[in-house]
Structure formats: C-alpha cells, structure tokens
Design an enzyme around this catalytic site. Structure first.
Site, PDB file in Angstrom:
ATOM      1  N   SER A  81     -12.641  29.378   4.512  1.00 43.57           N
ATOM      2  CA  SER A  81     -12.041  30.886   4.727  1.00 43.57           C
ATOM      3  C   SER A  81     -11.730  31.629   5.661  1.00 43.57           C
ATOM      4  O   SER A  81     -11.085  33.094   5.468  1.00 43.57           O
ATOM      5  CB  SER A  81     -13.047  31.720   3.986  1.00 43.57           C
ATOM      6  OG  SER A  81     -13.081  31.807   2.556  1.00 43.57           O
TER       7      SER A  81
ATOM      8  N   SER B  41     -11.006  33.845   1.786  1.00 44.15           N
ATOM      9  CA  SER B  41     -11.930  34.807   1.467  1.00 44.15           C
ATOM     10  C   SER B  41     -11.448  35.822   2.431  1.00 44.15           C
ATOM     11  O   SER B  41     -11.736  37.041   1.934  1.00 44.15           O
ATOM     12  CB  SER B  41     -13.425  34.894   1.327  1.00 44.15           C
ATOM     13  OG  SER B  41     -14.391  34.387   1.615  1.00 44.15           O
TER      14      SER B  41
ATOM     15  N   LYS C  76     -15.221  41.886   8.450  1.00 40.87           N
ATOM     16  CA  LYS C  76     -14.754  41.514   7.374  1.00 40.87           C
ATOM     17  C   LYS C  76     -16.297  41.965   6.434  1.00 40.87           C
ATOM     18  O   LYS C  76     -17.148  42.221   7.011  1.00 40.87           O
ATOM     19  CB  LYS C  76     -14.872  39.904   7.275  1.00 40.87           C
ATOM     20  CG  LYS C  76     -15.140  39.312   5.715  1.00 40.87           C
ATOM     21  CD  LYS C  76     -14.861  38.066   5.542  1.00 40.87           C
ATOM     22  CE  LYS C  76     -14.799  36.949   4.362  1.00 40.87           C
ATOM     23  NZ  LYS C  76     -14.891  36.014   4.757  1.00 40.87           N
TER      24      LYS C  76
END
Ligand code: GLN
Length: 477
Positions: free
Chosen positions: A176, A152, A77
């Site tokens: 997330s 997210s 990420k």
C-alpha cells in the site's frame, strides 16, 4: 514558490529566512484548497491549527532550535492516531472517532518540528489497491483524474504527487505504499518490519503492517526514516535500538533479477524496467538471474493471513468503545450486528467474513496453517537469495494507474499486489522509485533489500535518482 521542493531545499529556504514557516504552510494550504476538490486526497485539514503550529515553528527557527523538519508540513494517512483529531481509517464505523493520543511515528515527526498538516484519504481500514473503498469517496490520480491513485495509501501518494505537501506517511501491509507510489510517480518506502513503531497505527494485519513514507526523493525518505525510527517499548515488535543490525551500505552491488516476473507485463512497462537496469549497470552494479517465489502462491498466503489477522484485529469495533454505535439495538447481540453491518463497507466485510472462516474450526482445509507454511517457504527462499545478491529488482505494480470505472473484480484487484506482498510476508524493506512514463502515466521500479538493508536500498535509490529525472516529472494540475 515551487511546490515540488525537497526537504533539504525547504530547510534551506526556512533557515535563510527566504520564507517563514507560516508563509510556507499558507502556501501549501492554499494550493490544497485550490486543487484538492479534484483529487480528494485529504479527509481532514484544520488550517487555523496548521498556521498556529507554523507560527510557533517560526519562533523556534528564530531561536535556532531546529529539527530537520521544523516548519515543514507533513500529512498523515488516516490510520495514524493524531491526538484530538478524527482518525477514521476512512470507515463509516470510525467516522466519529477522535484519537486520544499520538501514534509514535506522529510523535517523532512532531518532536522533530514537523507540522501536522492533515489526514489523507485511504481505502477503508487500508484494505484495497485503488482507494475506491473510502467512506469519504475515492481519490483521483493527479496525473489523470479519471484514474485511481492506487491504494491503500492513495491519498498520501496523490497529495505528494499534486504538490500539496512535500512528504506524507503511509502504511504498507501488502504494497500500500509502493503501488500508489508507482501509480502517482512518487517515491514510496516500506522499511524492514519492526523498524518503525506500529503503536497508534490502527491495525489491519499486525504481522504484515509497516509504516513508511511517500516522498519526492529517496533522500527525503532517508531523512524521514531517520526521524521516525527508534525503539518503542509500546510496540512489542519494535526493533530494539541497542541491537542495530543494519546491513552496511556498499557500492557497487549485485542485483538479482528474475525474467519470469516480466512474462505477462505490458512491453512498454518491461522496456522502462529494462532501461532502469541499464542505468544501474552504468553505475557499476552487476546483475544476476535469480528465481523468485511463485507470485500467485505468495498472494494466496498473503490474503489468507491478512484476512485472518484482520478478522481478529477488527473484532474490537463493535460499537462499545470506538466510533459510531447503532441507535436502535434491542439486545447486545443486535448492537454488535447492526453497528458492524452499518459501519463496515463491502470490501472490509468480505475480508472479515473470509478471515473468520479461515480461522474457524469448521474450516476443514486448515487454511491458515497452510498459508503460514507457504509464508515460511517464501521467507526461506529470500534468505537463500540474499546469500548471493545484495538487492532484488522487481516491478512495483503490473500496470499503470487504471481507470476508476474499470471495475476490476476482487481477484484481479488482489493480483495487482503480486510483486509487493512477498516483501511483507518476509518483513523485508523495499522502495518504489519512478522509472518512466507509459502513455503519460508514471510507473515505478522496486528495489527489495535483505532484512535491515533499509539504508542499503535507500542509498541505491538515491544513486538511481541522481542519474535519472523521472522522480522530477510532475502532473499537470
Ligand atoms: N492491496 C493490498 C490489500 O488490499 C495491500 C493493502 C495494504 O498494504 N494495506 O490487502
């Protein structure tokens, strides 16, 4: 070559020389190049560098120097620092920031031989539930390109679901990892707070942030967890390894279940979760009715604390040390103001303004103190609950993936997190595993463990996946 293989299967292919690491990485790079224009799950990939790392992995395999991940690509990420790589948190403000060092979990993965494949898209500074706030554009769900992947960690979830990489890292401050896992039909694991180092993971809300993974299976999540963990002196909240408090794995379990959680859910989703309960009962587990904390109160506590912590954490992005700086400021004050107003997107600004207000002396209600009291109440309730049950079962998300053009307002968007945030408020481990399809879209179920019950829920999820095949479903790309 099948892109949907587990770490164990890939290890076997590499060790038996049916494929080289270079071929494997080239295959994933080609697949990503072919389909990622549709999903936008990656924000930076450097193919030549991936292939160079793969060639050196091949040499190690030949010499028999083997980690579990040697030669296997892993995506990170975009809020994990990777040395020499752009680490933007998908914010315009950090769009030129090159990380000078590796996050600890990035380092642990590469020490084990994992190949750094690229950075995945995310909501700006990990604030979001739909992956629509990235400065690099939204991610699209591989199951239906008109829908969001969740957020997210939406880029990581979409990348694993689309078969671009076997595993990806994510971060979970309020859901997330688990919510995008549910939306994309993959396995999302958020460990106990402190078990994976936060060093080099750009902070959103430090008392809630936790690194974790998006994988095909719970077994892969367990493998990654083992590789990523270990005490880190650079993170003051990192669990000390000399003090291993892991809850022992056992079977069968007593699983807590709260009917009140399902009141306002779509009946098709409830049916999938009920079916999961049946599967678990067939495996010998016992269910017990429990009362969980009021989800909306927990949500208020989460949003006050996370915004307050974000307002403090993101104060460092002022144009001086990190990322982009406005060109034309006449004074230092103007430099701060212009850099921040040009650099941050609307959602981040909304939260920083709210957080700054919550923390200010002018806030007569003393929001943060009240939120902390609520947080303590949620924590106490879970402590009590785990006196009677081993694990709690809950939905991962209140819906399947919604459409990009659905335009949920902020409150509706925040309510998406009501099943996930209590876990972060208490620092508990939880995993979301696929439990069905509703109108051809995946949905997950969440197993929440007691503190240090990481191995316990991974084992439960693994047994569940041995009985079901939902995690094997694939989107048609
Ligand atoms: N959706 C939640 C939020 O917007 C959770 C974010 C996260 O876990 N990083 O705050």
């Amino acid at each position: 070559m099948d892109p949907y293989q587990t770490l164990e299967q890939l290890r076997q292919l590499l060790d038996s020389k049916q494929i080289t690491a270079e071929e494997l990485c080239r295959y994933f790079l080609d697949r990503m190049a072919q389909f990622d224009q549709q999903t936008n799950s990656f924000v930076s990939v450097e193919p030549e560098q991936v292939l160079a790392e793969a060639r050196s992995a091949d040499k190690n395999i030949d010499r028999g120097i083997n980690g579990q991940l040697t030669g296997i690509p892993v995506a990170h990420k975009d809020n994990f620092c990777v040395r020499g790589q752009r680490t933007s948190c998908c914010s315009n403000l950090l769009s030129t920031f090159i990380a000078p060092y590796d996050a600890t979990i990035v380092k642990n993965i590469s020490k084990d031989g994992g190949i750094y494949f690229g950075k995945t898209n995310m909501d700006e500074f990990a604030m979001g539930t739909s992956n629509q706030t990235s400065t690099w554009g939204p991610v699209r769900n591989p199951w239906d390109l008109s829908r969001v992947p969740g957020g997210s960690s939406g880029g990581s979830a979409a990348a694993v679901a689309a078969g671009f990489v076997p595993v990806a890292t994510g971060s979970d401050t309020g859901g997330s990892i688990r919510q995008p896992a549910s939306f994309c039909g993959v396995t999302g694991f958020k460990p106990t707070y402190g078990r994976l180092s936060r060093y080099g993971m750009i902070a959103f809300a430090s008392s809630l942030d936790q690194a974790g993974t998006l994988t095909r299976t719970a077994q892969d999540a367990a493998t990654m967890f083992q590789i990523m963990q270990g005490h880190d002196p650079r993170d003051a909240t990192s669990e000390s390894s000399s003090n291993n408090k892991s809850v022992s794995v056992k079977h069968p379990l007593t699983i807590g279940y709260s009917a009140s959680l399902f009141n306002d859910l779509d009946s098709d989703i409830v049916a999938r979760i009920e079916a999961s309960r049946k599967t678990l009962e067939q495996l010998g587990h016992k269910f017990e009715d429990v009362e969980v904390f009021d989800q909306d109160l927990a949500l208020s506590s989460y949003y006050i604390i996370s915004c307050a912590e974000a307002s403090s954490n993101l104060a460092r992005f002022d144009g001086i040390r990190y990322g982009s700086r406005t060109k034309s400021a006449a004074s230092i004050q103007e430099l701060y103001e212009d850099t921040r107003s040009q650099g941050f997107g609307d959602e981040v600004k909304r939260r920083l303004l709210a957080g700054t207000y919550f923390l200010s002396n002018n806030s007569p209600e003393n929001y943060v103190q009240k939120a902390q009291k609520l947080r303590r109440m949620v924590y106490d309730l879970y402590q009590e609950l785990f006196q009677n049950v081993d694990v709690v079962l809950a939905p991962s998300a209140p819906s399947t993936a919604f459409r990009l053009d659905e335009q949920l307002d902020s409150t509706d968007m925040y309510r998406q997190d009501r099943f996930t945030v209590p876990v972060n408020l208490c620092g508990l481990p939880a995993i979301s595993v696929p439990c069905g399809l509703v109108n051809e879209l995946p949905i997950g179920v969440q197993f929440i463990g007691p503190q240090y019950g990481d191995e316990l829920i991974l084992d439960l999820a693994d047994r569940f996946q041995k009985e079901t095949s939902w995690h094997l479903q694939r989107p048609k790309l």
